[in-house]
Design an enzyme around this catalytic site. Structure first.
Site, PDB file in Angstrom:
ATOM      1  N   HIS A 203       0.831  -1.207   0.000  1.00  0.00           N
ATOM      2  CA  HIS A 203       0.000   0.000   0.000  1.00  0.00           C
ATOM      3  C   HIS A 203       0.865   1.255   0.000  1.00  0.00           C
ATOM      4  O   HIS A 203       0.640   2.176   0.803  1.00  0.00           O
ATOM      5  CB  HIS A 203      -0.924   0.000   1.220  1.00  0.00           C
ATOM      6  CG  HIS A 203      -1.937  -1.094   1.223  1.00  0.00           C
ATOM      7  ND1 HIS A 203      -2.923  -1.213   0.265  1.00  0.00           N
ATOM      8  CD2 HIS A 203      -2.111  -2.152   2.055  1.00  0.00           C
ATOM      9  CE1 HIS A 203      -3.670  -2.281   0.511  1.00  0.00           C
ATOM     10  NE2 HIS A 203      -3.198  -2.867   1.591  1.00  0.00           N
TER      11      HIS A 203
ATOM     12  N   GLN B 231      -0.556 -13.424   5.545  1.00  0.00           N
ATOM     13  CA  GLN B 231      -1.593 -12.531   6.052  1.00  0.00           C
ATOM     14  C   GLN B 231      -2.959 -13.125   5.744  1.00  0.00           C
ATOM     15  O   GLN B 231      -3.301 -13.379   4.583  1.00  0.00           O
ATOM     16  CB  GLN B 231      -1.456 -11.135   5.447  1.00  0.00           C
ATOM     17  CG  GLN B 231      -2.367 -10.122   6.116  1.00  0.00           C
ATOM     18  CD  GLN B 231      -1.904  -8.689   5.939  1.00  0.00           C
ATOM     19  OE1 GLN B 231      -0.717  -8.431   5.807  1.00  0.00           O
ATOM     20  NE2 GLN B 231      -2.831  -7.760   5.941  1.00  0.00           N
TER      21      GLN B 231
ATOM     22  N   GLU C 186      -6.831 -12.535   5.802  1.00  0.00           N
ATOM     23  CA  GLU C 186      -7.665 -11.337   5.836  1.00  0.00           C
ATOM     24  C   GLU C 186      -8.913 -11.464   4.966  1.00  0.00           C
ATOM     25  O   GLU C 186      -9.481 -10.454   4.538  1.00  0.00           O
ATOM     26  CB  GLU C 186      -6.836 -10.131   5.388  1.00  0.00           C
ATOM     27  CG  GLU C 186      -6.077 -10.346   4.096  1.00  0.00           C
ATOM     28  CD  GLU C 186      -5.054  -9.244   3.810  1.00  0.00           C
ATOM     29  OE1 GLU C 186      -5.203  -8.137   4.357  1.00  0.00           O
ATOM     30  OE2 GLU C 186      -4.123  -9.508   3.038  1.00  0.00           O
TER      31      GLU C 186
ATOM     32  N   ASP D 236      -9.133  -5.660   6.219  1.00  0.00           N
ATOM     33  CA  ASP D 236      -9.663  -6.308   5.019  1.00  0.00           C
ATOM     34  C   ASP D 236     -10.651  -7.415   5.371  1.00  0.00           C
ATOM     35  O   ASP D 236     -11.607  -7.663   4.626  1.00  0.00           O
ATOM     36  CB  ASP D 236      -8.516  -6.873   4.180  1.00  0.00           C
ATOM     37  CG  ASP D 236      -7.862  -5.799   3.330  1.00  0.00           C
ATOM     38  OD1 ASP D 236      -8.355  -4.663   3.315  1.00  0.00           O
ATOM     39  OD2 ASP D 236      -6.843  -6.099   2.679  1.00  0.00           O
TER      40      ASP D 236
END
Length: 247
Positions: A44, A145, A147, A173
């Site tokens: 990001h 991760q 999510e 998320d």
């Protein structure tokens, strides 16, 4: 520098921020506060591979371990981060066991994986490839991760994949996915399911937190938190500094 992977395996309480501002100066400033690690966020942010190398270098100078949240699941992203000298990678949006196995393959050398032995910064620019390969086998952190709702459903299979060092829960998320798909379960229910799956698998779990108080609460349950980010800290400090003066 203490091996971050060893500290994870011991379940030492670990706390550090995301760094998404594309600047080694930011790394130096934050590393000066002596967090347990920093996690440079290329998913990001506009951080290029060349700038990523300089940011990892800044963390190394401060003797603070640098993880990298890579841009995506492509092995090229993992290779770029590790060849630049990151101590490990966090691979976002892992929702199946096959995706988890691919993340491990990309990050580990044979026989555990299929990472290529490159001549980059981590290996001393050709001077120490065998030595670096040996160190990487012992020290590289592979975090997945989790999510998505699919990740919750597949958590036991995902975390049964050998070579995973950390199950990192992304509540942001996960909450977005829950809101989009609906259902009767709450975000807290889903987070607890992931924590339970990690405990059954014997894999350390971590989570994102927004502030010190939340980190203190979570570190009573989990060994690893990523607390806020450089941009969040700057935003909060700016808002406080330039709030309207009294009178």
């Amino acid at each position: 520098m203490t091996c971050l992977r060893d500290r994870l395996l011991r379940r030492d309480p670990l706390r550090g921020p995301f760094l998404a501002i594309p600047s080694p100066v930011t790394v130096e400033i934050v590393a000066g506060a002596r967090p347990d690690f920093v996690c440079i966020d290329t998913e990001h942010s506009p951080i290029s591979d060349a700038l990523l190398t300089d940011m990892i270098r800044a963390a190394d100078v401060a003797r603070v371990p640098a993880l990298v949240r890579v841009r995506g699941k492509s092995p090229n992203h993992t290779a770029a981060a590790l060849d630049a000298g990151a101590i490990g990678v966090m691979v976002p949006h892992i929702s199946t066991a096959n995706e988890a196995a691919a993340a491990v393959r990309a990050a580990r050398y044979a026989p555990e994986g299929a990472r290529g032995a490159g001549p980059g910064r981590a290996a001393g620019y050709l001077r120490d490839i065998p030595g670096y390969v040996a160190r990487a086998r012992a020290e590289t952190v592979v975090a997945v991760q989790l999510e998505t709702l699919q990740a919750v459903e597949n958590a036991s299979d995902i975390l049964a994949v050998p070579g995973i060092d950390l199950a990192f829960i992304g509540p942001g998320d996960l909450g977005v996915d829950l809101a989009a798909q609906g259902g009767s379960r709450t975000l807290d229910d889903l987070v607890n399911d992931l924590i339970d799956a990690a405990a059954r698998a014997g894999v350390p779990a971590g989570i994102f937190t927004a502030d010190r108080a939340a980190s203190a609460d979570w570190l009573r349950r989990l060994p690893f938190v990523i607390e806020g980010s450089d941009a969040l800290l700057l935003t909060q400090a700016s808002d406080t500094a330039f709030a309207a003066l009294p009178g």
